[in-house]
Design a protein around this motif. Structure first.
Motif, PDB file in Angstrom:
ATOM      1  N   PHE A  63     -50.302  10.306  13.751  1.00 12.38           N
ATOM      2  CA  PHE A  63     -50.627  11.005  12.733  1.00 12.38           C
ATOM      3  C   PHE A  63     -49.679  12.218  12.418  1.00 12.38           C
ATOM      4  CE2 PHE A  63     -54.827   9.016  13.737  1.00 12.38           C
ATOM      5  CZ  PHE A  63     -55.172   8.834  12.382  1.00 12.38           C
ATOM      6  N   GLN A  64     -48.389  11.955  12.983  1.00 16.63           N
ATOM      7  CA  GLN A  64     -47.358  13.032  12.495  1.00 16.63           C
ATOM      8  C   GLN A  64     -47.322  13.248  11.211  1.00 16.63           C
ATOM      9  OE1 GLN A  64     -45.601  15.071  14.760  1.00 16.63           O
ATOM     10  NE2 GLN A  64     -44.725  13.650  16.288  1.00 16.63           N
ATOM     11  N   LEU A  82     -41.003  10.911  17.579  1.00 18.47           N
ATOM     12  CA  LEU A  82     -41.800  10.247  18.762  1.00 18.47           C
ATOM     13  C   LEU A  82     -42.349  10.932  19.774  1.00 18.47           C
ATOM     14  CD1 LEU A  82     -39.413   7.073  18.778  1.00 18.47           C
ATOM     15  CD2 LEU A  82     -41.391   7.368  17.412  1.00 18.47           C
ATOM     16  N   THR A  83     -42.147  12.179  19.943  1.00 22.89           N
ATOM     17  CA  THR A  83     -42.724  12.821  20.957  1.00 22.89           C
ATOM     18  C   THR A  83     -43.504  14.477  20.519  1.00 22.89           C
ATOM     19  OG1 THR A  83     -40.716  14.191  21.345  1.00 22.89           O
ATOM     20  CG2 THR A  83     -41.063  11.986  22.521  1.00 22.89           C
ATOM     21  N   PHE A  84     -44.215  14.774  21.415  1.00 17.97           N
ATOM     22  CA  PHE A  84     -44.754  16.166  21.179  1.00 17.97           C
ATOM     23  C   PHE A  84     -43.565  17.170  21.230  1.00 17.97           C
ATOM     24  CE2 PHE A  84     -48.450  13.799  22.776  1.00 17.97           C
ATOM     25  CZ  PHE A  84     -49.388  14.032  21.686  1.00 17.97           C
ATOM     26  N   PRO A  85     -43.943  18.367  20.709  1.00 19.25           N
ATOM     27  CA  PRO A  85     -45.042  18.615  19.736  1.00 19.25           C
ATOM     28  C   PRO A  85     -44.880  18.062  18.307  1.00 19.25           C
ATOM     29  CG  PRO A  85     -43.353  20.491  19.596  1.00 19.25           C
ATOM     30  CD  PRO A  85     -42.730  19.319  20.697  1.00 19.25           C
ATOM     31  N   MET A  86     -46.104  17.847  17.655  1.00 24.47           N
ATOM     32  CA  MET A  86     -46.292  17.127  16.436  1.00 24.47           C
ATOM     33  C   MET A  86     -45.640  18.091  15.351  1.00 24.47           C
ATOM     34  SD  MET A  86     -50.253  15.567  16.706  1.00 24.47           S
ATOM     35  CE  MET A  86     -49.980  14.881  15.050  1.00 24.47           C
ATOM     36  N   THR A 131     -51.447  11.366   7.176  1.00 22.16           N
ATOM     37  CA  THR A 131     -51.606   9.702   7.403  1.00 22.16           C
ATOM     38  C   THR A 131     -50.219   8.882   6.647  1.00 22.16           C
ATOM     39  OG1 THR A 131     -52.598   9.714   5.010  1.00 22.16           O
ATOM     40  CG2 THR A 131     -53.991   9.784   7.298  1.00 22.16           C
ATOM     41  N   HIS A 132     -48.907   9.782   6.809  1.00 22.99           N
ATOM     42  CA  HIS A 132     -47.784   9.382   6.113  1.00 22.99           C
ATOM     43  C   HIS A 132     -47.428   8.025   6.765  1.00 22.99           C
ATOM     44  CE1 HIS A 132     -43.784   9.188   4.378  1.00 22.99           C
ATOM     45  NE2 HIS A 132     -43.236   8.822   5.470  1.00 22.99           N
ATOM     46  N   TRP A 133     -47.389   7.904   7.953  1.00 19.81           N
ATOM     47  CA  TRP A 133     -46.921   6.842   8.778  1.00 19.81           C
ATOM     48  C   TRP A 133     -47.751   5.418   8.723  1.00 19.81           C
ATOM     49  CZ3 TRP A 133     -41.818   7.658   9.167  1.00 19.81           C
ATOM     50  CH2 TRP A 133     -41.565   8.741   9.235  1.00 19.81           C
ATOM     51  N   PHE A 134     -49.014   5.594   8.411  1.00 17.49           N
ATOM     52  CA  PHE A 134     -49.895   4.471   7.991  1.00 17.49           C
ATOM     53  C   PHE A 134     -49.597   3.885   6.702  1.00 17.49           C
ATOM     54  CE2 PHE A 134     -52.242   7.005  11.320  1.00 17.49           C
ATOM     55  CZ  PHE A 134     -52.739   5.906  11.950  1.00 17.49           C
ATOM     56  N   ALA A 135     -49.213   5.130   5.872  1.00 15.00           N
ATOM     57  CA  ALA A 135     -48.720   4.339   4.280  1.00 15.00           C
ATOM     58  C   ALA A 135     -47.566   3.507   4.413  1.00 15.00           C
ATOM     59  CB  ALA A 135     -48.644   5.429   3.377  1.00 15.00           C
ATOM     60  N   GLU A 136     -46.666   4.191   5.180  1.00  9.05           N
ATOM     61  CA  GLU A 136     -45.410   3.350   5.537  1.00  9.05           C
ATOM     62  C   GLU A 136     -45.452   2.021   5.896  1.00  9.05           C
ATOM     63  OE1 GLU A 136     -41.912   4.157   5.591  1.00  9.05           O
ATOM     64  OE2 GLU A 136     -42.781   5.428   3.924  1.00  9.05           O
ATOM     65  N   LEU A 137     -46.549   1.772   6.719  1.00 13.29           N
ATOM     66  CA  LEU A 137     -46.586   0.322   7.103  1.00 13.29           C
ATOM     67  C   LEU A 137     -46.934  -0.581   6.006  1.00 13.29           C
ATOM     68  CD1 LEU A 137     -49.246   0.728  10.182  1.00 13.29           C
ATOM     69  CD2 LEU A 137     -46.928  -0.154  10.239  1.00 13.29           C
ATOM     70  N   PRO A 147     -42.703   7.280  13.745  1.00 13.78           N
ATOM     71  CA  PRO A 147     -43.879   7.178  14.236  1.00 13.78           C
ATOM     72  C   PRO A 147     -44.742   5.977  13.614  1.00 13.78           C
ATOM     73  CG  PRO A 147     -43.455   9.407  14.067  1.00 13.78           C
ATOM     74  CD  PRO A 147     -42.405   9.043  13.302  1.00 13.78           C
ATOM     75  N   VAL A 148     -43.823   5.387  12.836  1.00 16.71           N
ATOM     76  CA  VAL A 148     -44.535   3.929  12.208  1.00 16.71           C
ATOM     77  C   VAL A 148     -45.036   3.088  13.081  1.00 16.71           C
ATOM     78  CG1 VAL A 148     -42.392   2.874  11.748  1.00 16.71           C
ATOM     79  CG2 VAL A 148     -44.272   2.551  10.087  1.00 16.71           C
ATOM     80  N   ILE A 149     -44.176   3.030  14.188  1.00 17.63           N
ATOM     81  CA  ILE A 149     -44.495   1.890  15.480  1.00 17.63           C
ATOM     82  C   ILE A 149     -45.822   2.552  16.153  1.00 17.63           C
ATOM     83  CG2 ILE A 149     -43.303   3.376  17.157  1.00 17.63           C
ATOM     84  CD1 ILE A 149     -42.712   0.599  18.270  1.00 17.63           C
ATOM     85  N   TYR A 150     -46.117   3.761  16.066  1.00 24.30           N
ATOM     86  CA  TYR A 150     -47.359   4.435  16.576  1.00 24.30           C
ATOM     87  C   TYR A 150     -48.371   4.125  15.577  1.00 24.30           C
ATOM     88  CZ  TYR A 150     -44.597   7.044  19.853  1.00 24.30           C
ATOM     89  OH  TYR A 150     -43.762   7.550  20.940  1.00 24.30           O
ATOM     90  N   ALA A 151     -48.289   4.168  14.340  1.00 27.82           N
ATOM     91  CA  ALA A 151     -49.432   3.888  13.447  1.00 27.82           C
ATOM     92  C   ALA A 151     -49.685   2.395  13.534  1.00 27.82           C
ATOM     93  CB  ALA A 151     -48.855   4.062  11.977  1.00 27.82           C
ATOM     94  N   LEU A 152     -48.700   1.719  13.755  1.00 29.24           N
ATOM     95  CA  LEU A 152     -48.939   0.309  13.891  1.00 29.24           C
ATOM     96  C   LEU A 152     -49.478  -0.332  15.160  1.00 29.24           C
ATOM     97  CD1 LEU A 152     -48.623  -2.945  13.140  1.00 29.24           C
ATOM     98  CD2 LEU A 152     -46.371  -2.914  14.313  1.00 29.24           C
ATOM     99  N   GLY A 153     -49.486   0.564  16.303  1.00 28.20           N
ATOM    100  CA  GLY A 153     -50.315   0.131  17.459  1.00 28.20           C
ATOM    101  C   GLY A 153     -51.633   0.697  17.276  1.00 28.20           C
TER     102      GLY A 153
END
Length: 278
Positions: A34-35, A41-45, A50-56, A236-242
């Motif tokens: 949800f970055q 790919l790391t903290f801090p955010m 929900t940008h990266w979910f839309a990227e999927l 972070p799109v890979i995190y959204a996919l995960g």
């Protein structure tokens, strides 16, 4: 008021650490997915969105996410149906002793102790030597069955070991044929276990990586696609996919649990109706 011993708090603390170790990585990936648009790919955010979910759902520069998902879903269904059929028929067959049953049983479950990557390598080599095309729906399918079938067999053997044969005897006394006994007596009674075997077959196949690595051919399944993305995707799109694939797996489990719950309710309702009829 009863006081807790020191051992209780030590064990509670250990159990809490175990839960953090078990679910912490998944929760971390879910949070980082949800970055904001400029997040890494790391903290801090860097923001929350929900940008990266839309990227999927946009055209990806690398990989074929949704094609890989469709292949994994189709392969999971194929493995689930095959595992169910073989496990049930084998469970019925092993209810009676026959020559070589012990050897056949151990041969069936031996693949559980063989390293998965060796299974994948062996199946891939066999297909190459036979001049057959290495493909996720053929060699990948066969490789994954060496993983799911032993689990299905062990579950069904345990189920039939506790099965009350008096139900079958009552059905035969009423004139039922062997097929009618299986269809109308045995299968309805063991239906919750069948759902469990199906769930094992699908989820083990859907998430399997090692046994598919050298048997998928030119088209990746979803675990292989995600692994490939870890080498060239830096957003972070890979995190959204995960996160989405994890939610999908949990959703499948919930659906199967609801099926078991619904079947239990229907059985209880039929039992109460029969009692009222008497």
């Amino acid at each position: 008021m009863e006081t807790r011993s020191r051992a209780f708090y030590l064990l509670a603390g250990f159990f809490t650490l175990f839960l953090i170790f078990l679910y912490g990585p998944t929760l971390t990936i879910g949070i980082l997915s949800f970055q904001g648009p400029r997040g890494g790919l790391t903290f801090p955010m860097n923001g929350v969105s929900t940008h990266w979910f839309a990227e999927l759902f946009q055209q990806q520069a690398v990989g074929d996410i949704w094609g890989a998902f469709r292949r994994s879903f189709a392969l999971g269904l194929m493995v689930m149906v095959s595992t169910l059929f073989v496990a049930v028929t084998a469970g019925l067959a092993f209810r009676k002793k026959f020559t070589g049953s012990g050897v056949l049983f151990y041969l069936a479950i031996t693949s559980l102790v063989i390293p998965s990557i060796l299974i994948s390598l062996g199946v891939g080599l066999i297909f190459n030597q036979l001049g057959l095309k290495v493909h996720w729906a053929t060699s990948g399918f066969g490789s994954q069955l060496t993983w799911t079938l032993p689990f299905g067999l062990l579950i069904m053997f345990a189920v039939f070991n506790r099965f009350d044969k008096s139900f079958e005897e009552a059905a035969r006394d009423q004139g039922a044929t062997p097929w009618q006994t299986i269809r109308f007596v045995i299968l309805p009674i063991i239906a919750p276990s069948l759902i469990g075997v199906g769930l094992f077959g699908f989820t083990l196949s859907y998430d399997e990586f090692a046994r598919t690595l050298l048997t998928a051919g030119s088209y990746n399944t979803l675990p292989l696609e995600i692994f490939g993305m870890t080498t060239n995707v830096t957003t972070p799109v890979i995190y959204a996919l995960g996160t989405l694939t994890t939610l999908f797996s949990l959703g499948i489990i919930v659906v199967f649990l609801l099926l078991v719950w619904g079947m239990g309710r229907r059985r209880a309702r039929r039992g109460s109706d029969a009692g009222q009829g008497l």
